[in-house]
Design a protein around this motif. Structure first.
Motif, PDB file in Angstrom:
ATOM      1  N   ALA A   1       0.801  -1.238   0.135  1.00  0.00           N
ATOM      2  CA  ALA A   1      -0.111   0.230  -0.065  1.00  0.00           C
ATOM      3  C   ALA A   1       1.004   1.071   0.072  1.00  0.00           C
ATOM      4  N   SER A   2       2.041   1.214  -0.654  1.00  0.00           N
ATOM      5  CA  SER A   2       2.621   2.335  -0.868  1.00  0.00           C
ATOM      6  C   SER A   2       2.342   3.165  -2.176  1.00  0.00           C
ATOM      7  N   VAL A   3       3.078   3.872  -2.721  1.00  0.00           N
ATOM      8  CA  VAL A   3       2.782   4.803  -3.845  1.00  0.00           C
ATOM      9  C   VAL A   3       2.352   3.773  -5.097  1.00  0.00           C
ATOM     10  N   ALA A   4       3.131   2.988  -5.273  1.00  0.00           N
ATOM     11  CA  ALA A   4       2.831   1.976  -6.912  1.00  0.00           C
ATOM     12  C   ALA A   4       1.502   1.189  -6.375  1.00  0.00           C
ATOM     13  N   GLY A   5       1.184   0.692  -5.275  1.00  0.00           N
ATOM     14  CA  GLY A   5       0.052   0.009  -4.899  1.00  0.00           C
ATOM     15  C   GLY A   5      -1.170   0.599  -4.949  1.00  0.00           C
TER      16      GLY A   5
ATOM     17  N   LEU B   1      -3.267  -4.760   0.554  1.00  0.00           N
ATOM     18  CA  LEU B   1      -2.706  -5.141   1.975  1.00  0.00           C
ATOM     19  C   LEU B   1      -1.441  -4.676   2.117  1.00  0.00           C
ATOM     20  N   ASP B   2      -0.792  -4.502   3.298  1.00  0.00           N
ATOM     21  CA  ASP B   2       0.632  -4.112   3.451  1.00  0.00           C
ATOM     22  C   ASP B   2       1.024  -4.769   4.575  1.00  0.00           C
ATOM     23  N   ARG B   3       2.255  -5.063   4.840  1.00  0.00           N
ATOM     24  CA  ARG B   3       2.731  -5.717   6.172  1.00  0.00           C
ATOM     25  C   ARG B   3       2.739  -4.691   7.135  1.00  0.00           C
TER      26      ARG B   3
ATOM     27  N   ALA C   1       8.070   8.160   8.295  1.00  0.00           N
ATOM     28  CA  ALA C   1       8.637   7.245   7.554  1.00  0.00           C
ATOM     29  C   ALA C   1       8.461   5.766   8.404  1.00  0.00           C
ATOM     30  N   ARG C   2       8.347   4.793   7.747  1.00  0.00           N
ATOM     31  CA  ARG C   2       8.005   3.509   8.289  1.00  0.00           C
ATOM     32  C   ARG C   2       8.801   2.285   7.766  1.00  0.00           C
ATOM     33  N   GLY C   3       9.026   1.252   8.339  1.00  0.00           N
ATOM     34  CA  GLY C   3       9.901   0.120   8.194  1.00  0.00           C
ATOM     35  C   GLY C   3       9.772  -0.283   6.460  1.00  0.00           C
TER      36      GLY C   3
ATOM     37  N   ALA D   1      11.337   2.385   4.167  1.00  0.00           N
ATOM     38  CA  ALA D   1      12.346   3.346   4.888  1.00  0.00           C
ATOM     39  C   ALA D   1      13.083   4.360   4.118  1.00  0.00           C
ATOM     40  N   GLN D   2      12.776   4.341   2.582  1.00  0.00           N
ATOM     41  CA  GLN D   2      13.264   5.518   1.799  1.00  0.00           C
ATOM     42  C   GLN D   2      12.666   6.752   2.172  1.00  0.00           C
ATOM     43  N   GLY D   3      11.618   6.661   3.069  1.00  0.00           N
ATOM     44  CA  GLY D   3      10.760   7.886   3.248  1.00  0.00           C
ATOM     45  C   GLY D   3      11.616   8.911   4.119  1.00  0.00           C
TER      46      GLY D   3
ATOM     47  N   LEU E   1      15.339  12.628   0.830  1.00  0.00           N
ATOM     48  CA  LEU E   1      14.638  13.550  -0.288  1.00  0.00           C
ATOM     49  C   LEU E   1      13.921  12.807  -1.189  1.00  0.00           C
ATOM     50  N   HIS E   2      12.787  13.165  -1.412  1.00  0.00           N
ATOM     51  CA  HIS E   2      11.902  12.736  -2.732  1.00  0.00           C
ATOM     52  C   HIS E   2      11.379  13.570  -3.542  1.00  0.00           C
ATOM     53  N   ALA E   3      11.957  13.831  -4.750  1.00  0.00           N
ATOM     54  CA  ALA E   3      11.351  14.455  -5.711  1.00  0.00           C
ATOM     55  C   ALA E   3      10.079  14.133  -6.594  1.00  0.00           C
ATOM     56  N   LEU E   4       9.067  14.871  -6.905  1.00  0.00           N
ATOM     57  CA  LEU E   4       8.020  14.170  -7.788  1.00  0.00           C
ATOM     58  C   LEU E   4       8.350  14.945  -9.039  1.00  0.00           C
TER      59      LEU E   4
ATOM     60  N   SER F   1       7.376  15.971   1.892  1.00  0.00           N
ATOM     61  CA  SER F   1       8.155  14.768   2.282  1.00  0.00           C
ATOM     62  C   SER F   1       7.486  13.496   1.595  1.00  0.00           C
ATOM     63  N   ARG F   2       8.272  12.799   1.385  1.00  0.00           N
ATOM     64  CA  ARG F   2       7.857  11.296   1.119  1.00  0.00           C
ATOM     65  C   ARG F   2       6.796  10.751   1.734  1.00  0.00           C
ATOM     66  N   PRO F   3       6.615  10.848   3.288  1.00  0.00           N
ATOM     67  CA  PRO F   3       5.657  10.435   4.052  1.00  0.00           C
ATOM     68  C   PRO F   3       4.243  11.266   3.732  1.00  0.00           C
TER      69      PRO F   3
ATOM     70  N   ARG G   1       1.383  -9.794   5.768  1.00  0.00           N
ATOM     71  CA  ARG G   1       2.264  -9.999   5.013  1.00  0.00           C
ATOM     72  C   ARG G   1       2.009 -10.986   3.775  1.00  0.00           C
ATOM     73  N   ALA G   2       2.300 -10.711   2.623  1.00  0.00           N
ATOM     74  CA  ALA G   2       2.317 -11.588   1.630  1.00  0.00           C
ATOM     75  C   ALA G   2       3.240 -12.586   1.665  1.00  0.00           C
ATOM     76  N   VAL G   3       3.052 -13.930   1.489  1.00  0.00           N
ATOM     77  CA  VAL G   3       4.321 -14.779   1.536  1.00  0.00           C
ATOM     78  C   VAL G   3       4.346 -15.858   0.580  1.00  0.00           C
TER      79      VAL G   3
ATOM     80  N   GLY H   1       5.650  -0.381  -9.962  1.00  0.00           N
ATOM     81  CA  GLY H   1       6.272   0.220  -9.489  1.00  0.00           C
ATOM     82  C   GLY H   1       7.837  -0.673  -9.147  1.00  0.00           C
ATOM     83  N   ASP H   2       8.336  -0.153  -8.155  1.00  0.00           N
ATOM     84  CA  ASP H   2       9.982  -0.813  -8.012  1.00  0.00           C
ATOM     85  C   ASP H   2       9.709  -2.476  -7.792  1.00  0.00           C
ATOM     86  N   ALA H   3       8.586  -2.949  -7.782  1.00  0.00           N
ATOM     87  CA  ALA H   3       8.528  -4.634  -8.038  1.00  0.00           C
ATOM     88  C   ALA H   3       9.013  -5.057  -9.396  1.00  0.00           C
TER      89      ALA H   3
ATOM     90  N   GLY I   1      11.223   7.076  -9.531  1.00  0.00           N
ATOM     91  CA  GLY I   1      10.371   5.858  -9.431  1.00  0.00           C
ATOM     92  C   GLY I   1       8.825   6.332  -9.160  1.00  0.00           C
ATOM     93  N   MET I   2       8.545   7.323  -8.487  1.00  0.00           N
ATOM     94  CA  MET I   2       7.225   7.759  -8.409  1.00  0.00           C
ATOM     95  C   MET I   2       6.548   7.686  -9.565  1.00  0.00           C
ATOM     96  N   THR I   3       7.170   8.535 -10.439  1.00  0.00           N
ATOM     97  CA  THR I   3       6.539   8.975 -11.716  1.00  0.00           C
ATOM     98  C   THR I   3       6.507   7.828 -12.415  1.00  0.00           C
TER      99      THR I   3
HETATM  100  C1  LIG Z   1      16.657   6.470  -1.114  1.00  0.00           C
HETATM  101  C2  LIG Z   1      15.695   6.604  -2.062  1.00  0.00           C
HETATM  102  C3  LIG Z   1      15.183   7.931  -2.575  1.00  0.00           C
HETATM  103  C4  LIG Z   1      14.391   8.080  -3.610  1.00  0.00           C
HETATM  104  N1  LIG Z   1      14.035   9.019  -4.040  1.00  0.00           N
HETATM  105  C5  LIG Z   1      13.023   9.213  -5.016  1.00  0.00           C
HETATM  106  C6  LIG Z   1      12.624  10.396  -5.638  1.00  0.00           C
HETATM  107  O1  LIG Z   1      13.312  11.278  -5.473  1.00  0.00           O
HETATM  108  N2  LIG Z   1      11.773  10.641  -6.576  1.00  0.00           N
HETATM  109  C7  LIG Z   1      11.075   9.453  -6.893  1.00  0.00           C
HETATM  110  O2  LIG Z   1      10.043   9.242  -7.752  1.00  0.00           O
HETATM  111  N3  LIG Z   1      11.345   8.181  -6.429  1.00  0.00           N
HETATM  112  C8  LIG Z   1      12.374   7.756  -5.553  1.00  0.00           C
HETATM  113  N4  LIG Z   1      12.658   6.909  -5.039  1.00  0.00           N
HETATM  114  C9  LIG Z   1      11.972   5.353  -5.538  1.00  0.00           C
HETATM  115  C10 LIG Z   1      10.515   5.437  -4.805  1.00  0.00           C
HETATM  116  O3  LIG Z   1      10.644   5.535  -3.086  1.00  0.00           O
HETATM  117  C11 LIG Z   1       9.792   4.604  -5.437  1.00  0.00           C
HETATM  118  O4  LIG Z   1       9.942   4.094  -6.643  1.00  0.00           O
HETATM  119  C12 LIG Z   1       8.344   4.773  -5.042  1.00  0.00           C
HETATM  120  O5  LIG Z   1       8.133   4.611  -3.571  1.00  0.00           O
HETATM  121  C13 LIG Z   1       7.423   3.274  -5.831  1.00  0.00           C
HETATM  122  O6  LIG Z   1       7.721   2.344  -4.725  1.00  0.00           O
HETATM  123  P1  LIG Z   1       6.726   0.931  -4.517  1.00  0.00           P
HETATM  124  O7  LIG Z   1       5.415   1.543  -4.059  1.00  0.00           O
HETATM  125  O8  LIG Z   1       6.763   0.160  -5.732  1.00  0.00           O
HETATM  126  O9  LIG Z   1       7.431   0.375  -3.485  1.00  0.00           O
HETATM  127  P2  LIG Z   1       7.847   0.846  -1.927  1.00  0.00           P
HETATM  128  O10 LIG Z   1       7.448   2.251  -1.778  1.00  0.00           O
HETATM  129  O11 LIG Z   1       8.999   0.252  -1.626  1.00  0.00           O
HETATM  130  O12 LIG Z   1       6.587   0.177  -0.972  1.00  0.00           O
HETATM  131  C14 LIG Z   1       6.546  -1.255  -1.068  1.00  0.00           C
HETATM  132  C15 LIG Z   1       5.511  -1.463  -0.060  1.00  0.00           C
HETATM  133  O13 LIG Z   1       4.994  -2.998  -0.183  1.00  0.00           O
HETATM  134  C16 LIG Z   1       5.083  -3.239   1.379  1.00  0.00           C
HETATM  135  N5  LIG Z   1       5.474  -4.556   1.586  1.00  0.00           N
HETATM  136  C17 LIG Z   1       6.736  -5.166   1.061  1.00  0.00           C
HETATM  137  N6  LIG Z   1       6.713  -6.444   1.200  1.00  0.00           N
HETATM  138  C18 LIG Z   1       5.545  -6.687   1.625  1.00  0.00           C
HETATM  139  C19 LIG Z   1       4.842  -8.237   1.729  1.00  0.00           C
HETATM  140  N7  LIG Z   1       5.679  -9.471   1.553  1.00  0.00           N
HETATM  141  N8  LIG Z   1       3.612  -8.167   1.848  1.00  0.00           N
HETATM  142  C20 LIG Z   1       3.128  -6.884   2.193  1.00  0.00           C
HETATM  143  N9  LIG Z   1       3.567  -5.728   1.892  1.00  0.00           N
HETATM  144  C21 LIG Z   1       4.753  -5.609   1.685  1.00  0.00           C
HETATM  145  C22 LIG Z   1       5.992  -2.310   1.920  1.00  0.00           C
HETATM  146  O14 LIG Z   1       5.567  -2.155   3.392  1.00  0.00           O
HETATM  147  C23 LIG Z   1       5.737  -1.216   1.331  1.00  0.00           C
HETATM  148  O15 LIG Z   1       4.558  -0.388   1.745  1.00  0.00           O
HETATM  149  C24 LIG Z   1      13.686   6.731  -3.840  1.00  0.00           C
HETATM  150  C25 LIG Z   1      14.040   5.755  -3.518  1.00  0.00           C
HETATM  151  C26 LIG Z   1      14.981   5.379  -2.585  1.00  0.00           C
HETATM  152  C27 LIG Z   1      15.316   3.909  -2.019  1.00  0.00           C
END
Ligand SMILES: Cc1cc2nc3c(=O)[nH]c(=O)nc-3n(C[C@H](O)[C@H](O)[C@H](O)COP(=O)(O)OP(=O)(O)OC[C@H]3O[C@@H](n4cnc5c(N)ncnc54)[C@H](O)[C@@H]3O)c2cc1C
Length: 488
Positions: free
Chosen positions: A20-24, A41-43, A54-56, A59-61, A64-67, A122-124, A147-149, A358-360, A371-373
């Motif tokens: 449930a982060s940005v991509a989700g 769902l999110d762990r 910022a949360r576990g 942790a990148q939260g 600096l996060h530029a959109l 801020s990212r959060p 947590r998805a396993v 997203g990052d997955a 990444g967020m874009t």
């Molecule tokens: C240091 C750093 C700086 C960055 N700066 C920028 C920036 O300036 N601009 C930008 O656009 N992007 C930036 N990014 C990239 C950006 O953070 C990600 O691309 C963006 O958040 C999309 O991520 P996501 O939602 O795919 O994954 P994430 O944000 O990593 O979220 C993954 C989510 O999945 C959850 N999760 C993980 N495993 C499980 C599981 N097994 N079961 C359930 N839940 C789970 C986690 O709790 C989390 O909420 C940066 C990244 C880093 C590391």
């Protein structure tokens, strides 16, 4: 509850989004236009009260996060007035090159209007605004603390329905923990991914199954989906990586309106050296200051070392700022070893009922702030695929479509990284030409407003790199290069 724009027709089926982060959240937002029920769902406990900082799991939260502008535009499309609302809540915004300073190779890019808006959240704060807007949709339900396993493969003979298919029953984490596997209620006609195995993060309860017509992996750079798919006998995507051994060290400071001459940010590019950084105003009258070092040249996290590193950057704006400003916390580090891309788009038969976003799907060097874009661009591709063909054959269509914006961003990031001779990777003709030419464009931006505007628009993913390769752009760049040579 109200649906964000585009939330429309009667949908069927159940989609489960892992993460449930940005991509989700973006995936859930577009899925809710097409399926009857979306479970995210999110762990982590991502309820508003718990996920304020910022949360576990993200942790990148702390950094600096530029959109980028293209991402901001997509958020405004999916959530009307997103920018206006977040600004009204106290997030600063700026005209990108006018209100903030950019440096390439130690020289300031000429401050010219670019038509780009920087949202300095801020990212959060950004994630919280996105989460609130997404969960306002009445077809989207959140299951925090799960947590998805693993994934579940359809047997081809039985098919699940029941609560997970959207009977309207309220789904809480407790329900999933206690209800046991959702029962099958009808014949299954397809092979593919038909559900996900979940357990509470502490592992204090047995794994349960949530059944779904579509599972979306948005678990970020630590995704284990390849292993899960392999366990079930599905084809696994090839992985591409480009190692950069980057580290960030970030710290927040109190902001006074007079800091940095009233400007709202400064970005100092790492290239052509290894060190760079950014200081950006944020909500709550704070500066987030991030120092970055490539290829093992990492910023320290002790206060004196942190300041020394800032003093070593090719421009001194950040160092001057932090010498005067009051720190609000200690520096924290994030180490990023490699960009990574999973080539689901090259699979002959991707598992039906499963997509990644997203990052997955693709984790990019954060220095380029894409990444967020890119996640937002992938969400638009998912939406287009759902519009054109619903859930039928979605995986293959989506992975092909998502590869377009992903490849563009991947090329920009990895070509730039391949400027360092220590970075391993194939340097084809495109990479070599780009890396000979772009430094000249960057140098020209210190005096040429047209190139400055265009380069920033490419970096912000609103223009293709080809705008820098038009005959007029090449001529401007060459003229600047010759003038500099004449002066030296
Ligand atoms: C240091 C750093 C700086 C960055 N700066 C920028 C920036 O300036 N601009 C930008 O656009 N992007 C930036 N990014 C990239 C950006 O953070 C990600 O691309 C963006 O958040 C999309 O991520 P996501 O939602 O795919 O994954 P994430 O944000 O990593 O979220 C993954 C989510 O999945 C959850 N999760 C993980 N495993 C499980 C599981 N097994 N079961 C359930 N839940 C789970 C986690 O709790 C989390 O909420 C940066 C990244 C880093 C590391």
């Amino acid at each position: 509850m109200t649906a964000p724009s585009g939330g429309g027709g009667a949908g069927h089926g159940h989609a489960v989004v892992l993460g449930a982060s940005v991509a989700g959240l973006l995936a859930a937002r577009v899925l809710a236009e097409h399926v009857g029920q979306v479970t995210v769902l999110d762990r982590d406990d991502v309820t508003p009260a718990a996920a304020a900082g910022a949360r576990g799991g993200a942790a990148q939260g702390r950094h600096l996060h530029a959109l980028m502008e293209r991402g901001r535009q997509i958020l405004d499309e999916l959530y009307p007035d997103f920018t206006a609302k977040i600004a009204a809540d106290g997030v600063p915004t700026a005209e990108t090159l006018v209100g903030t300073r950019w440096y390439f190779d130690g020289a300031r890019v000429t401050p010219v209007p670019t038509g780009l808006t920087s949202v300095l959240a801020s990212r959060p704060a950004l994630e919280a605004a996105l989460r609130a807007a997404t969960l306002g949709h009445d077809r989207i339900r959140l299951l925090p603390g799960l947590r998805a396993v693993g994934l579940v493969r359809g047997s081809g003979s039985t098919r699940a329905a029941g609560a997970a298919q959207g009977t309207g029953a309220a789904w809480s984490a407790e329900t999933v923990r206690s209800a046991g596997p959702v029962r099958s209620a009808g014949p299954v006609a397809r092979d593919g991914v038909v559900g996900v195995r979940v357990e509470p993060p502490a592992g204090d309860a047995p794994a349960r199954t949530i059944e779904a017509d579509l599972v979306v992996d948005a678990t970020g750079r630590g995704s284990r989906a390849s292993e899960w798919l392999a366990d079930l006998g599905f084809d696994v995507p090839r992985e591409e990586t480009v190692g950069v051994d980057l580290a960030y060290a970030s710290r927040t400071y109190r902001r006074r309106p007079t800091d940095l001459g009233g400007d709202l940010g400064v970005i100092i590019s790492t290239l052509p050296g290894r060190r760079g950084g950014g200081a950006v105003a944020q909500e709550g009258d704070r500066w987030i200051v991030t120092l970055a070092g490539m290829l093992g040249d990492h910023p320290p996290v002790d206060a004196p070392g942190y300041e020394r590193f800032a003093a070593s950057l090719p421009a001194l704006d950040i160092h001057r700022l932090i010498q005067d400003a009051e720190p609000l916390d200690d520096p924290v580090r994030y180490r990023f070893r490699a960009s990574r891309r999973l080539r689901y788009d090259l699979l002959r038969t991707p598992a039906a009922g499963f997509v990644a976003i997203g990052d997955a799907l693709c984790t990019l060097n954060p220095l380029y702030a894409q990444g967020m874009t890119v996640a937002a661009q992938q969400a638009l591709e998912l939406r287009a695929c759902l519009c054109s063909g619903g859930l039928d054959d979605l995986a293959a269509r989506y992975f092909t479509a998502a590869a377009r914006p992903t490849s563009r961003a991947w090329s920009i990031a990895t070509d730039s990284d391949l400027r360092y001779r220590e970075v391993e990777g194939r340097r084809g003709p495109r990479t070599r030409i780009t890396n000979a030419y772009i430094p000249r464009v960057q140098a020209a931006t210190r005096s040429d407003p047209v190139l400055a505007r265009n380069l920033l628009r490419v970096v912000n993913l609103v223009e293709p790199p080809s705008v820098l390769l038009t005959p007029a752009a090449v001529l401007r760049t060459a003229r600047h290069t010759l003038t500099r040579r004449g002066q030296s």
